[in-house]
Write a protein that holds these residues in place. Structure first.
Motif, PDB file in Angstrom:
ATOM      1  N   ALA A 145       0.832  -1.202   0.000  1.00 23.92           N
ATOM      2  CA  ALA A 145       0.000   0.000   0.000  1.00 23.92           C
ATOM      3  C   ALA A 145       0.866   1.252   0.000  1.00 23.92           C
ATOM      4  O   ALA A 145       0.540   2.244  -0.646  1.00 23.92           O
ATOM      5  CB  ALA A 145      -0.925  -0.006   1.204  1.00 23.92           C
ATOM      6  N   PHE A 149      -0.062   4.368  -2.552  1.00 28.96           N
ATOM      7  CA  PHE A 149      -0.839   5.515  -2.077  1.00 28.96           C
ATOM      8  C   PHE A 149       0.042   6.558  -1.425  1.00 28.96           C
ATOM      9  O   PHE A 149       1.047   6.241  -0.809  1.00 28.96           O
ATOM     10  CB  PHE A 149      -1.900   5.057  -1.062  1.00 28.96           C
ATOM     11  CG  PHE A 149      -2.826   3.998  -1.580  1.00 28.96           C
ATOM     12  CD1 PHE A 149      -3.840   4.318  -2.465  1.00 28.96           C
ATOM     13  CD2 PHE A 149      -2.691   2.682  -1.181  1.00 28.96           C
ATOM     14  CE1 PHE A 149      -4.707   3.351  -2.949  1.00 28.96           C
ATOM     15  CE2 PHE A 149      -3.540   1.693  -1.655  1.00 28.96           C
ATOM     16  CZ  PHE A 149      -4.550   2.039  -2.540  1.00 28.96           C
ATOM     17  N   ARG A 183      -4.057   8.145  -5.547  1.00 29.02           N
ATOM     18  CA  ARG A 183      -3.739   6.856  -6.162  1.00 29.02           C
ATOM     19  C   ARG A 183      -3.666   6.997  -7.676  1.00 29.02           C
ATOM     20  O   ARG A 183      -4.147   7.980  -8.235  1.00 29.02           O
ATOM     21  CB  ARG A 183      -4.802   5.822  -5.807  1.00 29.02           C
ATOM     22  CG  ARG A 183      -6.158   6.120  -6.452  1.00 29.02           C
ATOM     23  CD  ARG A 183      -7.103   4.953  -6.347  1.00 29.02           C
ATOM     24  NE  ARG A 183      -8.412   5.254  -6.870  1.00 29.02           N
ATOM     25  CZ  ARG A 183      -8.756   5.141  -8.155  1.00 29.02           C
ATOM     26  NH1 ARG A 183      -7.880   4.740  -9.056  1.00 29.02           N
ATOM     27  NH2 ARG A 183      -9.986   5.427  -8.548  1.00 29.02           N
ATOM     28  N   VAL A 191      -8.568   8.294  -3.532  1.00 27.09           N
ATOM     29  CA  VAL A 191      -9.212   7.066  -3.072  1.00 27.09           C
ATOM     30  C   VAL A 191     -10.622   7.439  -2.636  1.00 27.09           C
ATOM     31  O   VAL A 191     -10.831   8.489  -2.019  1.00 27.09           O
ATOM     32  CB  VAL A 191      -8.405   6.468  -1.891  1.00 27.09           C
ATOM     33  CG1 VAL A 191      -9.157   5.350  -1.211  1.00 27.09           C
ATOM     34  CG2 VAL A 191      -7.050   5.986  -2.376  1.00 27.09           C
ATOM     35  N   GLU A 239     -13.309   3.636   0.701  1.00 27.10           N
ATOM     36  CA  GLU A 239     -12.051   2.906   0.879  1.00 27.10           C
ATOM     37  C   GLU A 239     -11.030   3.651   1.737  1.00 27.10           C
ATOM     38  O   GLU A 239     -10.004   3.088   2.107  1.00 27.10           O
ATOM     39  CB  GLU A 239     -11.406   2.625  -0.493  1.00 27.10           C
ATOM     40  CG  GLU A 239     -12.248   1.784  -1.420  1.00 27.10           C
ATOM     41  CD  GLU A 239     -12.350   0.326  -1.011  1.00 27.10           C
ATOM     42  OE1 GLU A 239     -11.467  -0.163  -0.279  1.00 27.10           O
ATOM     43  OE2 GLU A 239     -13.323  -0.316  -1.426  1.00 27.10           O
ATOM     44  N   LYS A 240     -11.304   4.916   2.043  1.00 32.17           N
ATOM     45  CA  LYS A 240     -10.337   5.770   2.740  1.00 32.17           C
ATOM     46  C   LYS A 240      -9.895   5.183   4.084  1.00 32.17           C
ATOM     47  O   LYS A 240      -8.714   5.160   4.404  1.00 32.17           O
ATOM     48  CB  LYS A 240     -10.914   7.165   2.944  1.00 32.17           C
ATOM     49  CG  LYS A 240      -9.911   8.150   3.497  1.00 32.17           C
ATOM     50  CD  LYS A 240     -10.516   9.525   3.681  1.00 32.17           C
ATOM     51  CE  LYS A 240      -9.456  10.464   4.167  1.00 32.17           C
ATOM     52  NZ  LYS A 240      -9.593  10.980   5.472  1.00 32.17           N
ATOM     53  N   VAL A 247      -7.515   2.119   3.581  1.00 39.47           N
ATOM     54  CA  VAL A 247      -6.174   2.526   3.154  1.00 39.47           C
ATOM     55  C   VAL A 247      -5.437   3.183   4.324  1.00 39.47           C
ATOM     56  O   VAL A 247      -4.257   2.922   4.548  1.00 39.47           O
ATOM     57  CB  VAL A 247      -6.239   3.484   1.943  1.00 39.47           C
ATOM     58  CG1 VAL A 247      -4.865   4.017   1.594  1.00 39.47           C
ATOM     59  CG2 VAL A 247      -6.823   2.767   0.733  1.00 39.47           C
TER      60      VAL A 247
END
Length: 67
Positions: free
Chosen positions: A12, A16, A26, A52, A56-57, A60
């Motif tokens: 990740a 990111f 992203r 993002v 999904e924040k 991540v």
């Protein structure tokens, strides 16, 4: 006794980046191969990074505790 340090998800971390406002940046998918069938406008929009999604924040953010 203090709490153990959290590990950063390295996969990740490579994908990111945190912005100044705390969101995550992203790259867009579908930009690496089979580009001949894609229109130039579509390919151009794939070059620009995006954020993002709100859904999904949190996920991540958990993978990048110190980002």
């Amino acid at each position: 006794i203090s709490m153990a340090k959290l590990k950063t998800n390295k996969g990740a971390a490579k994908r990111f980046k945190k912005t100044a406002s705390g969101k995550f940046k992203r790259r867009k998918s579908n930009a690496s191969h089979l580009l001949t069938k894609k229109t130039s406008g579509r390919k151009r929009s794939l070059r620009r990074p995006t954020l993002v999604s709100k859904a999904e924040k949190k996920r991540v953010g958990r993978m990048l505790p110190y980002a």
